[in-house]
Design a protein around this motif. Structure first.
Motif, mmCIF file in Angstrom:
data_model
loop_
_atom_site.group_PDB
_atom_site.id
_atom_site.type_symbol
_atom_site.label_atom_id
_atom_site.label_comp_id
_atom_site.label_asym_id
_atom_site.label_seq_id
_atom_site.Cartn_x
_atom_site.Cartn_y
_atom_site.Cartn_z
ATOM 1 N N TRP A 88 12.229 -49.582 43.951
ATOM 2 C CA TRP A 88 12.930 -50.129 42.783
ATOM 3 C C TRP A 88 12.800 -49.229 41.557
ATOM 4 O O TRP A 88 13.764 -49.025 40.817
ATOM 5 N N LEU A 89 11.591 -48.686 41.344
ATOM 6 C CA LEU A 89 11.324 -47.938 40.122
ATOM 7 C C LEU A 89 11.120 -46.445 40.358
ATOM 8 O O LEU A 89 10.952 -45.691 39.396
ATOM 9 N N GLY A 90 11.107 -46.014 41.626
ATOM 10 C CA GLY A 90 10.876 -44.612 41.910
ATOM 11 C C GLY A 90 9.470 -44.152 41.574
ATOM 12 O O GLY A 90 9.243 -42.981 41.287
ATOM 13 N N LYS A 91 8.531 -45.080 41.636
ATOM 14 C CA LYS A 91 7.156 -44.782 41.241
ATOM 15 C C LYS A 91 6.248 -44.747 42.453
ATOM 16 O O LYS A 91 6.182 -45.699 43.226
ATOM 17 N N GLY A 92 5.555 -43.627 42.643
ATOM 18 C CA GLY A 92 4.609 -43.491 43.741
ATOM 19 C C GLY A 92 3.191 -43.423 43.215
ATOM 20 O O GLY A 92 2.945 -42.968 42.089
ATOM 21 N N TRP A 93 2.242 -43.880 44.039
ATOM 22 C CA TRP A 93 0.841 -43.908 43.650
ATOM 23 C C TRP A 93 0.059 -42.929 44.519
ATOM 24 O O TRP A 93 0.260 -42.861 45.731
ATOM 25 N N HIS A 94 -0.853 -42.190 43.901
ATOM 26 C CA HIS A 94 -1.601 -41.162 44.617
ATOM 27 C C HIS A 94 -3.094 -41.288 44.294
ATOM 28 O O HIS A 94 -3.479 -41.359 43.119
ATOM 29 N N ARG A 95 -3.900 -41.288 45.340
ATOM 30 C CA ARG A 95 -5.350 -41.391 45.154
ATOM 31 C C ARG A 95 -6.045 -40.676 46.311
ATOM 32 O O ARG A 95 -5.636 -40.806 47.475
ATOM 33 N N ALA A 96 -7.053 -39.904 46.002
ATOM 34 C CA ALA A 96 -7.858 -39.224 47.025
ATOM 35 C C ALA A 96 -9.326 -39.386 46.666
ATOM 36 O O ALA A 96 -9.715 -39.221 45.503
ATOM 37 N N VAL A 97 -10.149 -39.712 47.670
ATOM 38 C CA VAL A 97 -11.577 -39.956 47.467
ATOM 39 C C VAL A 97 -12.360 -39.089 48.456
ATOM 40 O O VAL A 97 -11.991 -38.982 49.632
ATOM 41 N N VAL B 147 -18.965 -32.257 45.345
ATOM 42 C CA VAL B 147 -18.511 -33.642 45.230
ATOM 43 C C VAL B 147 -19.440 -34.547 46.025
ATOM 44 O O VAL B 147 -20.133 -34.100 46.948
ATOM 45 N N LYS B 148 -19.457 -35.816 45.644
ATOM 46 C CA LYS B 148 -20.267 -36.807 46.334
ATOM 47 C C LYS B 148 -19.370 -37.801 47.058
ATOM 48 O O LYS B 148 -18.228 -38.036 46.651
ATOM 49 N N ALA B 149 -19.885 -38.383 48.113
ATOM 50 C CA ALA B 149 -19.123 -39.379 48.870
ATOM 51 C C ALA B 149 -18.672 -40.501 47.938
ATOM 52 O O ALA B 149 -19.461 -41.017 47.146
ATOM 53 N N GLY B 150 -17.382 -40.861 48.005
ATOM 54 C CA GLY B 150 -16.831 -41.918 47.168
ATOM 55 C C GLY B 150 -16.328 -41.442 45.828
ATOM 56 O O GLY B 150 -15.727 -42.224 45.080
ATOM 57 N N GLU B 151 -16.521 -40.172 45.509
ATOM 58 C CA GLU B 151 -16.046 -39.651 44.224
ATOM 59 C C GLU B 151 -14.517 -39.553 44.235
ATOM 60 O O GLU B 151 -13.909 -39.075 45.197
ATOM 61 N N VAL B 152 -13.892 -40.017 43.155
ATOM 62 C CA VAL B 152 -12.431 -39.982 43.051
ATOM 63 C C VAL B 152 -11.991 -38.560 42.711
ATOM 64 O O VAL B 152 -12.384 -38.005 41.679
ATOM 65 N N LEU B 153 -11.204 -37.976 43.582
ATOM 66 C CA LEU B 153 -10.723 -36.607 43.397
ATOM 67 C C LEU B 153 -9.374 -36.575 42.675
ATOM 68 O O LEU B 153 -9.082 -35.639 41.944
ATOM 69 N N ALA B 154 -8.570 -37.576 42.926
ATOM 70 C CA ALA B 154 -7.255 -37.672 42.275
ATOM 71 C C ALA B 154 -6.877 -39.144 42.197
ATOM 72 O O ALA B 154 -7.094 -39.897 43.147
ATOM 73 N N ASN B 155 -6.289 -39.535 41.076
ATOM 74 C CA ASN B 155 -5.842 -40.916 40.904
ATOM 75 C C ASN B 155 -4.748 -40.928 39.834
ATOM 76 O O ASN B 155 -5.024 -40.899 38.640
ATOM 77 N N PHE B 156 -3.489 -40.908 40.291
ATOM 78 C CA PHE B 156 -2.380 -40.844 39.337
ATOM 79 C C PHE B 156 -1.120 -41.435 39.961
ATOM 80 O O PHE B 156 -1.058 -41.689 41.175
ATOM 81 N N GLU C 201 -8.534 -34.172 52.468
ATOM 82 C CA GLU C 201 -7.858 -35.291 51.824
ATOM 83 C C GLU C 201 -6.512 -34.788 51.303
ATOM 84 O O GLU C 201 -6.447 -33.721 50.674
ATOM 85 N N SER C 202 -5.450 -35.548 51.590
ATOM 86 C CA SER C 202 -4.107 -35.121 51.195
ATOM 87 C C SER C 202 -3.521 -36.046 50.138
ATOM 88 O O SER C 202 -3.716 -37.256 50.172
ATOM 89 N N VAL C 203 -2.827 -35.438 49.198
ATOM 90 C CA VAL C 203 -2.065 -36.160 48.177
ATOM 91 C C VAL C 203 -0.595 -35.826 48.418
ATOM 92 O O VAL C 203 -0.230 -34.650 48.503
ATOM 93 N N TRP C 204 0.243 -36.862 48.500
ATOM 94 C CA TRP C 204 1.632 -36.654 48.895
ATOM 95 C C TRP C 204 2.512 -36.176 47.752
ATOM 96 O O TRP C 204 3.533 -36.777 47.434
ATOM 97 N N THR C 205 2.128 -35.104 47.119
ATOM 98 C CA THR C 205 2.969 -34.457 46.117
ATOM 99 C C THR C 205 2.417 -33.062 45.891
ATOM 100 O O THR C 205 1.330 -32.730 46.376
ATOM 101 N N GLY C 206 3.155 -32.221 45.166
ATOM 102 C CA GLY C 206 2.766 -30.831 45.010
ATOM 103 C C GLY C 206 1.541 -30.630 44.133
ATOM 104 O O GLY C 206 1.106 -31.531 43.403
ATOM 105 N N LEU C 207 0.997 -29.415 44.183
ATOM 106 C CA LEU C 207 -0.220 -29.097 43.444
ATOM 107 C C LEU C 207 -0.002 -29.174 41.939
ATOM 108 O O LEU C 207 -0.840 -29.701 41.204
#
Length: 375
Positions: free
Chosen positions: A143-152, A207-216, A185-191
């Motif tokens: 509906w809004l063209g909005k995707g969510w990206h998160r890598a841990v 990095v430590k286990a559970g650390e958020v690497l990307a969240n946008f 860990e993969s994020v479904w968008t470009g670098l």
């Protein structure tokens, strides 16, 4: 009951025959031999006669038998007939679509934020909370063209590399891969988009286990239709959002070449002035012929309300409130509504009439508050 059931079956069969024959006549009128067309018409008339309500059951049976024995060859098609028909329909649809695109309406995607908030480009924004549930994420995307990206990070370790890759390693969809000690860990968008979204992890980081690497989140740029007919009928008016090519505008194309981009590009801006207009920028207003611009588009920008920041001085032309620029006779002056962050005519000059593509007509996706006709 058996009698009525048989009658219904015969009528259904005759309707199918009549429809099939009519279709063959319509599609083959210009290519079939005259003798074959005559036989098709004869068979079609027989089928229509048998479908009449006054036709007796005995007569219907006779017609069905005659159609099978005398015209049976016309009722059979080769095994590729359906495929050919489907291919013809597909080719006609493609031709119509290409014709519409070439001469009437062309789809266009907003790549940047130079027209913000009138039109939005691709927006990558950091998020403080985890992505919502999958139903909400699917709705946001459709509906809004909005995707969510998160890598841990799945475990403690060192990041070996952060690189672009392909989805599942094969599909040509650019992803960002964060590679660690035995994990990826993969994020479904470009670098670049991941960096814009706030991803800071780099090769060599611990990095430590559970650390958020990307969240946008990533929101697609507005998709719109461009009216390509209008400017064949009249000239652009002040205040219209229009699309043009960069062909021959050296101030744009020289910069594109430095970035390795060859060939003409499409730009979308607001046409704020016409050939012969005398321009000044007295922030936050654009002045035309000795007075503030009167068309609603420029007035919105100058208002500094609802997300509009006002007009700002240019890097090359109109660099001070005292500077005056006269638009060449058959050219147009293009400016972005997000004046402080728009590379426009202040940087490279006017737009020749030969470069015009059309007027921005309608945002068709996403279904945001900007959906609909473009101001």
């Amino acid at each position: 009951m058996i009698f009525f059931g048989q009658a219904r079956a015969e009528r259904k069969h005759l309707k199918a025959i009549e429809h099939f024959l009519g279709k063959r006549i319509r599609y083959g009128r210009d290519v079939l031999p005259a003798k074959t067309l005559a036989r098709l018409n004869e068979a079609s008339l027989l089928a229509k006669e048998a479908l009449g309500w006054s036709t007796t059951g005995e007569r219907r049976g006779e017609v069905l038998k005659r159609l099978e024995t005398q015209y049976g060859d016309l009722l059979r098609t080769d095994k590729h007939h359906g495929r050919r028909e489907n291919a013809e329909v597909a080719l006609v649809a493609i031709a119509l679509a290409l014709g519409v695109r070439a001469y009437f309406l062309q789809p266009f995607k907003i790549p940047t934020h130079s027209m913000r908030p009138t039109l939005l480009g691709i927006l990558n924004e950091p998020e403080s909370q985890p992505p919502p549930s999958w139903p909400v994420r699917i709705f946001d995307l459709v509906w809004l063209g909005k995707g969510w990206h998160r890598a841990v990070a799945p475990q403690d370790g060192t990041v070996a590399s952060v690189r672009e890759g392909r989805l599942f390693g094969l599909i040509p969809w650019t992803t960002t891969e964060i590679v660690g000690d035995g994990w990826t860990e993969s994020v479904w968008t470009g670098l670049q988009q991941s960096r814009e979204g706030g991803m800071k992890v780099r090769a060599g980081d611990r990095v430590k286990a559970g650390e958020v690497l990307a969240n946008f989140s990533s929101t697609s740029g507005d998709h719109l239709f461009v009216n390509k007919v209008l400017y064949h009928l009249r000239k652009p008016d002040r205040g219209e959002t229009f699309v043009f090519t960069t062909d021959g505008i050296d101030g744009i194309e020289s910069g594109l070449r430095l970035r390795g981009i060859e060939g003409s590009q499409y730009y979308i801006k607001r046409c704020v002035a016409l050939g012969g207009d005398r321009l000044q920028i007295r922030p936050p207003e654009l002045w035309i012929n000795g007075q503030p611009a009167q068309h609603p588009g420029s007035q919105k920008v100058a208002s500094q309300k609802d997300g509009y920041g006002g007009y700002t001085l240019g890097p090359t032309l109109l660099t001070s409130p005292e500077d005056v620029y006269v638009v060449p006779g058959k050219d147009y002056w293009a400016m972005g509504d997000n004046s402080a962050n728009s590379f426009d005519s202040r940087g490279w000059g006017s737009v020749p009439k030969e470069n015009l593509v059309g007027r921005g007509a309608f945002v068709y996706w996403p279904f945001s508050k900007r959906w609909g006709p473009i101001d």
